[in-house]
Motif scaffolding. Structure first.
Motif, short mmCIF file in Angstrom:
data_model
loop_
_atom_site.label_atom_id
_atom_site.label_comp_id
_atom_site.label_asym_id
_atom_site.label_seq_id
_atom_site.Cartn_x
_atom_site.Cartn_y
_atom_site.Cartn_z
N LEU B 270 103.96 24.40 68.87
CA LEU B 270 103.25 23.21 68.39
C LEU B 270 102.97 23.32 66.89
CD1 LEU B 270 102.13 20.73 69.77
CD2 LEU B 270 100.11 22.07 70.42
N ALA B 271 102.50 24.50 66.47
CA ALA B 271 102.20 24.72 65.05
C ALA B 271 103.46 24.54 64.21
CB ALA B 271 101.62 26.11 64.84
N ALA B 272 104.59 25.05 64.71
CA ALA B 272 105.85 24.93 63.98
C ALA B 272 106.25 23.46 63.87
CB ALA B 272 106.94 25.74 64.68
N ARG B 273 106.07 22.72 64.95
CA ARG B 273 106.43 21.29 64.91
C ARG B 273 105.57 20.52 63.91
NH1 ARG B 273 109.50 19.39 69.47
NH2 ARG B 273 109.91 21.10 70.90
N ILE B 274 104.27 20.85 63.88
CA ILE B 274 103.37 20.16 62.94
C ILE B 274 103.65 20.65 61.52
CG2 ILE B 274 100.94 19.76 62.34
CD1 ILE B 274 100.28 20.33 65.34
N GLY B 275 104.05 21.91 61.41
CA GLY B 275 104.30 22.47 60.08
C GLY B 275 103.08 23.17 59.51
N VAL B 276 102.27 23.75 60.38
CA VAL B 276 101.06 24.41 59.92
C VAL B 276 101.19 25.92 60.13
CG1 VAL B 276 99.87 24.09 62.14
CG2 VAL B 276 98.54 24.43 60.07
N GLN B 277 100.68 26.69 59.16
CA GLN B 277 100.69 28.14 59.28
C GLN B 277 99.51 28.57 60.16
OE1 GLN B 277 99.41 30.55 55.85
NE2 GLN B 277 101.12 31.94 56.25
N VAL B 278 99.79 29.47 61.12
CA VAL B 278 98.71 29.98 61.95
C VAL B 278 98.55 31.48 61.70
CG1 VAL B 278 97.75 30.20 64.27
CG2 VAL B 278 99.22 28.25 63.71
N LEU B 279 97.31 31.89 61.45
CA LEU B 279 96.95 33.30 61.28
C LEU B 279 96.38 33.78 62.61
CD1 LEU B 279 94.91 32.69 58.00
CD2 LEU B 279 97.40 33.01 58.21
N TYR B 280 97.04 34.77 63.23
CA TYR B 280 96.58 35.25 64.52
C TYR B 280 95.83 36.56 64.36
CZ TYR B 280 99.69 31.76 66.59
OH TYR B 280 100.30 30.58 66.94
N VAL B 281 94.64 36.62 64.96
CA VAL B 281 93.82 37.84 64.94
C VAL B 281 93.98 38.55 66.28
CG1 VAL B 281 91.46 38.75 64.90
CG2 VAL B 281 92.12 36.88 63.35
N ASP B 282 94.34 39.83 66.21
CA ASP B 282 94.32 40.66 67.41
C ASP B 282 93.18 41.66 67.27
OD1 ASP B 282 94.57 42.41 69.48
OD2 ASP B 282 96.72 42.80 69.20
N PRO B 283 92.02 41.35 67.86
CA PRO B 283 90.84 42.20 67.62
C PRO B 283 90.86 43.51 68.40
CG PRO B 283 90.28 40.37 69.07
CD PRO B 283 91.72 40.18 68.69
N GLY B 284 91.86 43.69 69.27
CA GLY B 284 91.93 44.95 70.01
C GLY B 284 90.77 45.13 70.98
N PHE B 285 90.39 44.09 71.68
CA PHE B 285 89.23 44.17 72.57
C PHE B 285 89.46 45.10 73.76
CE2 PHE B 285 87.24 39.81 71.30
CZ PHE B 285 86.67 40.40 70.19
N GLU B 286 90.76 45.43 74.02
CA GLU B 286 91.01 46.37 75.12
C GLU B 286 90.40 47.73 74.82
OE1 GLU B 286 93.12 44.85 73.24
OE2 GLU B 286 94.70 46.13 72.46
N ASP B 287 90.18 48.01 73.51
CA ASP B 287 89.63 49.31 73.12
C ASP B 287 88.18 49.22 72.64
OD1 ASP B 287 92.16 50.41 73.57
OD2 ASP B 287 92.81 49.92 71.53
N ALA B 288 87.52 48.08 72.87
CA ALA B 288 86.18 47.90 72.31
C ALA B 288 85.10 48.53 73.18
CB ALA B 288 85.89 46.41 72.10
N GLY B 289 85.49 49.01 74.37
CA GLY B 289 84.50 49.70 75.21
C GLY B 289 83.51 48.77 75.90
N HIS B 290 83.91 47.52 76.12
CA HIS B 290 83.03 46.57 76.80
C HIS B 290 83.86 45.76 77.80
CE1 HIS B 290 80.49 43.04 77.51
NE2 HIS B 290 79.47 43.79 77.12
N ALA B 291 83.44 45.78 79.06
CA ALA B 291 84.23 45.14 80.12
C ALA B 291 84.39 43.64 79.88
CB ALA B 291 83.56 45.39 81.47
N GLY B 292 83.32 42.99 79.40
CA GLY B 292 83.38 41.55 79.16
C GLY B 292 84.36 41.21 78.06
N LEU B 293 84.36 41.99 76.98
CA LEU B 293 85.30 41.75 75.88
C LEU B 293 86.73 42.00 76.35
CD1 LEU B 293 83.47 43.27 72.77
CD2 LEU B 293 84.02 40.85 73.17
N ALA B 294 86.91 43.03 77.20
CA ALA B 294 88.25 43.34 77.69
C ALA B 294 88.82 42.16 78.49
CB ALA B 294 88.22 44.60 78.54
#
Lengths: 336, 336
Positions: B270-294
């Motif tokens: 969708l972003a490519a069709r619109i022509g907008v740049q998307v910045l993706y954040v990978d916060p690494g929540f699998e390693d944050a030590g919190h079940a809810g964040l995981a």
């Protein structure tokens, strides 16, 4: 006459202007407020002032930015100064009878009630806390804040609050002939409702007899971390009396020489008793070449929507008195 | 995995964060929104998010900042990031069912209607203009603006608007199991009400089938003079589609990798069709030590209240991925 007396030692790289809008139902008592073509219409004035300043025109209703006698609303002066110094101001809706047509920082208050018959600002304590949050936000956005107000009928609530806090106050008026007996009568009735011992609790005084602008202005002052100037006449002196009783810092007040010279009021004496510095602006409207502006010198309007503080800000930012007068006269002329 | 992909060339000395709050009555349709403990309660979520972020706690009602399954609301992430970068954010009330308990810049809109039965945002054009005024004000207060949103049910209005503007959109969801058939059914009914030829008039599309956040976000983008990042998932892509159709600049969008990886949606396409740049954040929540964040990594919640953009901002301001994760885990822990 010097333009600004005294000239404070204030410099700013990121100045901001914030205008607090509120109603008190006292403004619809006939004869109390000159800030509108009729007592009922005074309820609309703060929001229309904000529209004029932000958009350059009042578009939500057919209304002229002048008093019935042809005096320009002080909001025109504030608009001219924002233009001159290049500031987009922000408005705070502290409690209006009707929603404005332009964006405002809203603290979700309500119009103030008539203090003769019920608590004027039931939410006073909450509005003080929400004002602090607004002050904290504005701290990140500026290093100097000029904080004005537009509250038709607000000199009468100022009288109530100042008297309740123990000051021998006489307040100013937008009328040439200050309706002193009517204000005194209202003040007497309002103070009769005040519980004993309230003088030591300024937010209780505001709740009983004030208006919504007061706790929000006090809260913004408490929450703001930069240099602050309270822009207004005896209404801002009431805010100072509240701040003093709360133990919060007392910023300087900026207003016009027309408030200082109002013999029906005692602004300089009151400021001395509270212990607040007042910066008086003499814009020299007698020489501005506009009949409506010249009426300010005869004691009409005098001040409003932070006009005195806005002119002081322009001067402190390096604009000459002549450039300030010229800008105001040009702006007023465009609305005539 | 890298924390932010791609890393944009953005630097700022006075960054600001603004969160737009709005309701659409679609959020009370059972099964549409996971942003609250019950369909009715989703109407409160934006204002409670703002309370949490500004005050550090929800005090107006007894409510926990977690989903019924124990996932922390994304507002906690935004709160943690504001704390880390030292920003007091500001919220815009674009149209809420009930007034919030904290100050907001209010544009005096109203909660969006159900687009199946009536015009969703009758004030769309006025809200766009008022958004511009907000953008102009924020221009003086910052040089970088991260603009987030909190609109329960907003992915469904995003679907309607994207489809109405001609995009083969599939939108994301705060549920692990995206209620695609229900969204498609609503979209079909809403688009049936759209007058012929509306695709060329994006504000008419918003009026018919959008939500109040959209015209305000578009207006702020049009009025803001500094660097802007739209913080959100497919809802912000809908705003981009509106901007493109209006001929307004397309700022980059920042969101989480959980939105990118949502196979029930097509954000990157969708972003490519619109022509907008998307910045993706990978916060690494699998390693944050919190079940809810995981649980975010399993596709729950995914994004909201500009959480992705707030993390991107912290990273761009020089905070390390480890410091960002630690701050979020600590903040989430304080609410558990």
């Amino acid at each position: 006459m010097p333009f600004l007396t005294p000239v404070p030692d204030i410099s700013a790289t990121r100045p901001a202007f914030c205008g607090i809008l509120a109603n008190t139902l006292l403004s619809i008592v006939p004869g109390i407020s000159g800030a509108g073509p009729s007592p009922e219409a005074t309820l609309l004035t703060p929001a229309l002032d904000a529209e004029l300043i932000l958009q350059g025109a009042i578009t939500s209703v057919p209304a002229k930015p002048n008093t019935p006698t042809g005096c320009p609303t002080p909001a025109v002066i504030t608009r001219a100064m924002m233009d001159l110094v290049g500031i987009t101001p922000v408005f705070v809706n502290a409690g209006l009878a009707r929603p404005p047509a332009v964006p405002c920082i809203d603290v979700y208050g309500a119009a103030g009630n008539d203090p003769r018959t019920s608590d004027a600002v039931p939410l006073a304590a909450a509005l003080y806390e929400r004002g602090k949050l607004v002050g904290q936000y504005l701290s990140g956005a500026s290093d100097l804040l000029v904080l004005g107000e537009s509250v038709p009928g607000g000199t009468t609530t100022a009288l109530c609050v100042l008297r309740a806090l123990g000051y021998p106050a006489r307040v100013s008026s937008s009328f040439v002939d200050n309706p002193v007996p009517l204000k005194e009568e209202i003040c007497k009735a309002a103070l009769a409702r005040l519980p004993a011992g309230s003088a030591g609790d300024p937010l209780a005084v505001v709740r009983c007899t004030g208006d919504p602008m007061m706790p929000v202005a006090a809260g913004i002052t408490a929450g703001y971390s930069g240099t602050l100037i309270l822009a207004g006449g005896t209404q801002m002196l009431a805010v100072c009396a509240i701040l003093k009783a709360l133990g919060v810092r007392l910023p300087p007040v900026a207003t016009t020489c027309y408030v200082r010279d109002d013999r029906s009021a005692n602004a300089p004496d009151l400021a001395a008793r509270i212990g607040v510095q007042v910066l008086y602006v003499d814009p020299g409207f007698e020489d501005a070449g506009h009949a409506g502006l010249a009426r300010y010198c005869l004691g009409e309007v005098k001040e409003g929507m932070g006009a005195g503080g806005a002119m002081a800000l322009a001067y402190l930012q390096g604009h000459s008195p002549a450039a300030i007068r010229e800008k105001i006269a040009g702006t007023v002329g465009a609305y005539s």
